[in-house]
Design an enzyme around this catalytic site. Structure first.
Site, PDB file in Angstrom:
ATOM      1  N   GLY A  63       0.807  -1.213   0.000  1.00  0.00           N
ATOM      2  CA  GLY A  63       0.000   0.000   0.000  1.00  0.00           C
ATOM      3  C   GLY A  63       0.840   1.263   0.000  1.00  0.00           C
ATOM      4  O   GLY A  63       1.912   1.342  -0.621  1.00  0.00           O
ATOM      5  N   SER A  64       0.378   2.256   0.743  1.00  0.00           N
ATOM      6  CA  SER A  64       0.991   3.593   0.691  1.00  0.00           C
ATOM      7  C   SER A  64       2.413   3.642   1.228  1.00  0.00           C
ATOM      8  O   SER A  64       3.092   4.660   1.070  1.00  0.00           O
ATOM      9  CB  SER A  64       0.122   4.576   1.475  1.00  0.00           C
ATOM     10  OG  SER A  64      -1.146   4.721   0.871  1.00  0.00           O
ATOM     11  N   THR A  65       2.892   2.576   1.877  1.00  0.00           N
ATOM     12  CA  THR A  65       4.262   2.604   2.389  1.00  0.00           C
ATOM     13  C   THR A  65       5.299   2.630   1.263  1.00  0.00           C
ATOM     14  O   THR A  65       6.468   2.916   1.522  1.00  0.00           O
ATOM     15  CB  THR A  65       4.531   1.394   3.301  1.00  0.00           C
ATOM     16  OG1 THR A  65       4.248   0.191   2.593  1.00  0.00           O
ATOM     17  CG2 THR A  65       3.682   1.470   4.558  1.00  0.00           C
ATOM     18  N   VAL A  66       4.899   2.336   0.007  1.00  0.00           N
ATOM     19  CA  VAL A  66       5.852   2.436  -1.097  1.00  0.00           C
ATOM     20  C   VAL A  66       5.702   3.746  -1.862  1.00  0.00           C
ATOM     21  O   VAL A  66       6.438   3.987  -2.818  1.00  0.00           O
ATOM     22  CB  VAL A  66       5.727   1.241  -2.075  1.00  0.00           C
ATOM     23  CG1 VAL A  66       5.997  -0.066  -1.375  1.00  0.00           C
ATOM     24  CG2 VAL A  66       4.373   1.223  -2.758  1.00  0.00           C
ATOM     25  N   LYS A  67       4.791   4.610  -1.451  1.00  0.00           N
ATOM     26  CA  LYS A  67       4.677   5.911  -2.115  1.00  0.00           C
ATOM     27  C   LYS A  67       5.981   6.712  -2.046  1.00  0.00           C
ATOM     28  O   LYS A  67       6.351   7.380  -3.029  1.00  0.00           O
ATOM     29  CB  LYS A  67       3.525   6.719  -1.514  1.00  0.00           C
ATOM     30  CG  LYS A  67       2.142   6.217  -1.922  1.00  0.00           C
ATOM     31  CD  LYS A  67       1.038   7.039  -1.262  1.00  0.00           C
ATOM     32  CE  LYS A  67      -0.343   6.542  -1.681  1.00  0.00           C
ATOM     33  NZ  LYS A  67      -1.438   7.263  -0.990  1.00  0.00           N
TER      34      LYS A  67
END
Length: 586
Positions: free
Chosen positions: A302-306
């Site tokens: 999810g957003s942890t790779v943004k």
């Protein structure tokens, strides 16, 4: 004149007869002496002394195995994590034991804490054998009580039993051994050959009841196994386990896991899982509790790779931390789906996109960049390949490679859908950012195992520092990860809230809450990932569920490792605050 008397002549034994008898007696004596000498002195004689000696030895001398000590497992500070303790196993020769009286068998069954009928059934099952176990891994005093009955055909042998002092705190990481002291799960299985010893052998003299009356000689010395020193710090392991268990309970989650890396060495300092089990008592064990989710479970990050997508944007040269991005009107239509922000953030810069975790902003960046460049950066940071810890069942994750990417695939990939990772891979990726672009191999072992590999510069240091500054803004009041803050220290991190996949696709009401980050941001020491799976107690956002675990554990870790606090008024701290406050919201 008178008559002359006849002389009386006494009959005698002829000399030759006497000599013959004497000779025969001597020959008989010599024959007896020769026969005795032939039996007891001459080795080549048929059925001579060697034959007789072998026959005697076969009835009294036995070769017994000498159990080998299994190597201990310790943490980085030498604290025992797994140790073998001496125990006794009782066995019997069923053919001899069956000759015992009924009263004797009842006493034996009582000493073994089993029913007489069960013992009788066992004897019947092994009636044609000469070996069967009566009880395994008894304490020496308990075994001695049974042996004191002096029951014919009952014997004892020394073995070792594995004991885990930390119990459920390290259960999934260490695994366990079976009753024969052979590794079955976890590090016990991964390094079974290293830990296992080589059994020895000795010759003993036994009496008719099978009791050892004399030790003759050691045929082969037992070789103990080698100790294994893990990179785990048991203090941090306890801390992570406690906070993780509390979070899973409070949020009524299905499971959770956390991993902590030393950014300076790549060593794993803690790897905690919930639910857990007691490896010292595995009765009624739930197989799901045995899984080391931190390494085996794959999940969409999810957003942890943004922040990694933002790093790819910086690498392209087309973006800077302050490059404006228009996120109006708060959503974006991509063929196949409409992607939403929590609200319309208007025109914000790249840093603010990370601060607010804007789906619209990241989607616009993803559609503007070459997708394979983003994928290539993910791979350079360690996603899509096994970390190489040697742990059984370690997941490699899935990093898709396509010749043509549909717009929705490009967008989903950029904010963490359509790929899978394990928590150690994600922690390693954040460790690369923390280390100014330097990638270090991850290891669970300090000594006696894998050779160390050289670190590799996979990202330019200035770009990694710019992303670190972005990640610091996430922890400020303007960001989504405020509950990961640690008083006195600069924290960099990112929240993630991922929809779970069900039988019909992504489910609207089931989530996986994630937080990834490192501390202190100005001189990184620890990188960590927290995952809480399927929270059901109203809260489900990564910033609400996973971030507090990170904050609590890191606060304790800084004290345990004696890391000095950050200067509150340092230029770096002021810059992070300024970045968090910069940007325009509509």
């Amino acid at each position: 004149m008178g008559a002359v008397k006849k002389q009386q002549v006494k009959p005698g034994i002829a000399r030759w007869r006497f000599a013959l008898v004497a000779l025969l007696l001597c020959l008989l004596a010599l024959s007896l002496v020769f026969h005795l000498a032939r039996l007891q002195v001459l080795p080549e004689a048929e059925r001579g002394y060697r034959f007789l000696q072998d026959q005697g030895d076969a009835r009294t001398i036995r070769t017994e195995e000498i159990a080998a000590y299994r190597g201990s497992i310790v943490d980085r500070n030498g604290e025992l994590l797994a140790v073998s303790t001496p125990v006794h196993s009782l066995w019997a020769n069923p053919q001899l034991l069956r000759e015992a009286g009924a009263d004797e068998l009842r006493r034996l069954a009582a000493a073994l804490e089993m029913k007489p009928a069960a013992l009788a059934k066992r004897l019947e099952k092994y009636r044609s054998k000469e070996f069967m176990y009566l009880a395994r891994h008894l304490a020496p005093e308990q075994a001695q009580q049974v042996l004191a009955l002096d029951t014919a055909g009952v014997y004892s042998k020394k073995e070792y039993r594995r004991f885990y002092p930390a119990g459920e705190v390290t259960a999934q990481l260490l695994g366990f051994t079976n009753i024969d002291d052979s590794g079955q799960e976890g590090m016990e299985l991964a390094y079974n050959q290293w830990l296992s010893g080589q059994p020895g052998a000795q010759q003993v003299v036994k009496d008719l009841k099978g009791r050892t009356v004399q030790d003759l000689a050691v045929v082969r010395e037992a070789r103990p196994g080698q100790d294994l020193r893990l990179s785990i710090d048991l203090r941090l392991q306890y801390l992570a386990y406690r906070e993780l268990k509390r979070a899973v309970s409070e949020n009524e989650a299905a499971s959770g896991f956390m991993v902590i890396l030393d950014t300076r060495s790549g060593n794993v300092l803690a790897m905690a899982n919930q639910p857990s089990f007691n490896p010292n008592n595995r009765r009624g064990l739930n197989a799901a509790a045995m899984r080391n989710r931190a390494l085996i479970d794959q999940f969409e990050p999810g957003s942890t790779v943004k922040p990694i997508t933002a790093l790819a944007a910086l690498e392209s040269g087309r973006y800077q931390p302050h490059t404006p991005i228009d996120t109006s009107p708060g959503y974006i239509r991509v063929p196949g789906k409409t992607l939403l922000d929590h609200r319309n953030y208007g025109v914000i810069d790249l840093t603010r996109v990370i601060t607010k975790s804007s789906q619209v902003g990241i989607t616009k960046i993803a559609l503007d960049l070459e997708p394979n460049n983003i994928r290539g950066l993910f791979y350079r940071l360690g996603l899509g390949e096994a970390v190489g810890t040697g742990f059984p069942g370690e997941a490699a994750g899935i990093l898709p490679s396509r010749s043509r990417w549909r717009p929705i695939e490009r967008a989903n990939f950029a904010f963490g859908y359509g790929l899978t990772v394990n928590s150690v891979q994600l922690a390693q990726a954040y460790s690369v950012i923390a280390n100014a672009g330097l990638k270090r191999p991850v290891s669970l072992v300090l000594s006696g195992a894998n050779p160390e590999a050289e670190p590799e510069q996979v990202v330019e240091a200035p770009l990694a520092r710019e992303v670190t500054a972005m990640l610091e803004t996430v922890i400020t009041p303007a960001g989504t990860g405020t509950r990961a803050a640690v008083e006195g220290y600069r924290v960099a991190g990112k929240t993630g809230t991922v929809h779970k996949v069900g039988s019909g696709g992504y489910e609207d009401s089931r989530y996986r809450s994630v937080f990834a980050g490192f501390i202190p941001a100005d001189r990184p020491r620890l990188a960590a990932v927290v995952v809480i799976d399927d929270p059901r107690n109203a809260k489900y956002y990564g910033g609400e569920v996973a971030a507090p675990v990170f904050g609590s554990v890191m606060a304790g870790a800084m004290r345990l490792l004696q890391v000095p606090p950050t200067e509150v008024d340092s230029p770096e701290r002021q810059l992070a605050v300024q970045l968090s406050e910069r940007g325009t919201e509509s």
